[in-house]
Design an enzyme around this catalytic site. Structure first.
Site, mmCIF file in Angstrom:
data_model
loop_
_atom_site.group_PDB
_atom_site.id
_atom_site.type_symbol
_atom_site.label_atom_id
_atom_site.label_comp_id
_atom_site.label_asym_id
_atom_site.label_seq_id
_atom_site.Cartn_x
_atom_site.Cartn_y
_atom_site.Cartn_z
ATOM 1 N N ARG A 103 53.754 28.796 35.460
ATOM 2 C CA ARG A 103 53.906 27.685 34.751
ATOM 3 C C ARG A 103 55.004 27.023 34.973
ATOM 4 O O ARG A 103 56.067 27.282 35.187
ATOM 5 C CB ARG A 103 54.128 28.284 33.301
ATOM 6 N N THR A 107 55.563 20.906 32.070
ATOM 7 C CA THR A 107 54.330 20.453 31.649
ATOM 8 C C THR A 107 53.631 21.785 30.958
ATOM 9 O O THR A 107 52.422 21.466 30.238
ATOM 10 C CB THR A 107 53.452 20.083 32.769
ATOM 11 N N ASP A 199 60.018 37.160 28.060
ATOM 12 C CA ASP A 199 59.467 36.853 29.332
ATOM 13 C C ASP A 199 58.996 37.955 30.114
ATOM 14 O O ASP A 199 60.008 38.873 30.465
ATOM 15 C CB ASP A 199 60.557 36.032 30.294
ATOM 16 N N ASP A 202 60.283 38.445 33.781
ATOM 17 C CA ASP A 202 61.794 38.731 33.997
ATOM 18 C C ASP A 202 61.985 40.151 33.389
ATOM 19 O O ASP A 202 62.907 40.885 33.917
ATOM 20 C CB ASP A 202 62.467 37.846 33.019
HETATM 21 C C1 PRP Z 1 53.794 33.839 32.407
HETATM 22 C C2 PRP Z 1 52.540 34.835 32.044
HETATM 23 C C3 PRP Z 1 51.495 34.305 32.454
HETATM 24 C C4 PRP Z 1 51.589 32.952 31.957
HETATM 25 C C5 PRP Z 1 51.144 32.713 30.584
HETATM 26 O O1 PRP Z 1 53.929 33.794 33.869
HETATM 27 O O2 PRP Z 1 52.717 35.938 32.827
HETATM 28 O O3 PRP Z 1 50.932 34.211 33.761
HETATM 29 O O4 PRP Z 1 53.240 32.760 32.109
HETATM 30 O O5 PRP Z 1 51.362 31.395 30.151
HETATM 31 P P1 PRP Z 1 50.075 30.420 29.688
HETATM 32 O O6 PRP Z 1 49.139 30.971 29.013
HETATM 33 O O7 PRP Z 1 50.798 29.370 29.221
HETATM 34 O O8 PRP Z 1 49.433 29.684 31.112
HETATM 35 P P2 PRP Z 1 54.962 32.896 34.336
HETATM 36 O O9 PRP Z 1 54.528 31.280 34.792
HETATM 37 O O10 PRP Z 1 56.324 32.937 33.550
HETATM 38 O O11 PRP Z 1 55.109 33.479 35.773
HETATM 39 P P3 PRP Z 1 55.938 34.839 36.189
HETATM 40 O O12 PRP Z 1 54.910 35.969 35.813
HETATM 41 O O13 PRP Z 1 55.768 34.792 37.751
HETATM 42 O O14 PRP Z 1 57.209 35.182 35.590
HETATM 43 N N1 URA Z 2 55.211 33.930 29.570
HETATM 44 C C1 URA Z 2 55.604 34.958 29.173
HETATM 45 O O1 URA Z 2 55.964 35.789 29.959
HETATM 46 N N2 URA Z 2 56.271 35.151 27.834
HETATM 47 C C2 URA Z 2 55.720 34.116 26.968
HETATM 48 O O2 URA Z 2 55.913 34.427 25.784
HETATM 49 C C3 URA Z 2 54.830 33.207 27.514
HETATM 50 C C4 URA Z 2 54.525 33.021 28.623
#
Ligand code: PRP
Ligand code: URA
Length: 208
Positions: A103, A107, A199, A202
């Site tokens: 994400r 945005t 997160d 993380d």
């Molecule tokens: C997180 C999560 C989803 C997304 C959800 O990933 O694992 O893929 O956010 O958010 P959305 O429904 O608003 O699209 P992130 O972008 O943090 O990436 P990561 O898993 O690499 O940390």
């Molecule tokens: N991605 C995450 O890992 N946690 C949230 O709460 C939203 C998006």
């Protein structure tokens, strides 16, 4: 809402509470993600099709079954990775096809960075694996990718969903069932699910 399935299994509720706890370390967090994913996948695959398969027990012939559908597990990188092992242990012949999305922090729109799907579909059912359904942008984009790949049956298996993300995924792809451990209250101003678990990427990978 039609096609949304929050689990009501006590094991899921118990494990999810520990997963949310900010004192849970990343080793335990990964273990719980794996276990909850397996429990949810068990529920999400209750309608898989079977075909007859004759076997011989040590005593007699038996008219048994085998899975008819070719299953693809689609973890969304990174956080979906932790869900793979638990689900795969239930269906070891499944193929795993990774989709890389993150994400944009400003945005909140998903940015695609990894997709090695071949030209033609190699599976007939896909389980999208991602613990968090926040705005739903990542899930909608992944279903778009799988539809372009011409997969016939697509399911979303997540752990926590926000009402906003569930509505977004449902509006764009109403035929995609959404399986979750829980539906939370809302998103905060940074697009995080509240109360949520923080997160998910993380916390699994120790990068927070
Ligand atoms: C997180 C999560 C989803 C997304 C959800 O990933 O694992 O893929 O956010 O958010 P959305 O429904 O608003 O699209 P992130 O972008 O943090 O990436 P990561 O898993 O690499 O940390
Ligand atoms: N991605 C995450 O890992 N946690 C949230 O709460 C939203 C998006």
């Amino acid at each position: 809402m039609h096609n949304v399935f929050p689990s009501n299994h006590p094991l899921v509720a118990h494990k999810l509470s520990t997963l949310r706890d900010k004192h849970t370390d990343s080793t335990k967090f990964r273990e719980l993600i794996r276990e909850i994913a397996a429990l949810l996948a068990y529920e999400a695959t209750a309608d898989l099709l079977l075909q007859p398969k004759q076997v011989e027990t040590p005593l007699a012939p038996y008219a048994g079954y085998e899975l008819r559908e070719r299953i693809g597990l689609i973890p969304i990188l990174r956080a979906g990775l932790g869900m793979v092992e638990g689900v795969w242990s239930l269906m070891p012949s499944a193929e795993v096809w990774h989709i890389g999305l993150y994400r944009d922090e400003r945005t909140l729109k998903p940015i695609e960075y990894y997709n090695k799907l071949p030209q033609e579909p190699t599976v007939s059912v896909c389980l999208i694996l991602d613990p968090m359904l926040a705005t739903g942008g990542s899930a909608v984009a992944t279903v778009d990718i799988l539809k372009r790949w011409k997969v016939k049956k697509i399911k979303f298996v997540g752990i926590i969903g926000a009402p906003e993300g569930i509505a977004n995924l449902h509006d764009h792809h109403p035929e995609v069932p959404i399986h979750l451990a829980a539906i939370d209250e809302r998103l905060n101003e940074r697009g995080y699910i509240v109360p949520g678990l923080g997160d998910a990427g993380d916390r699994q990978f120790g990068t927070g």
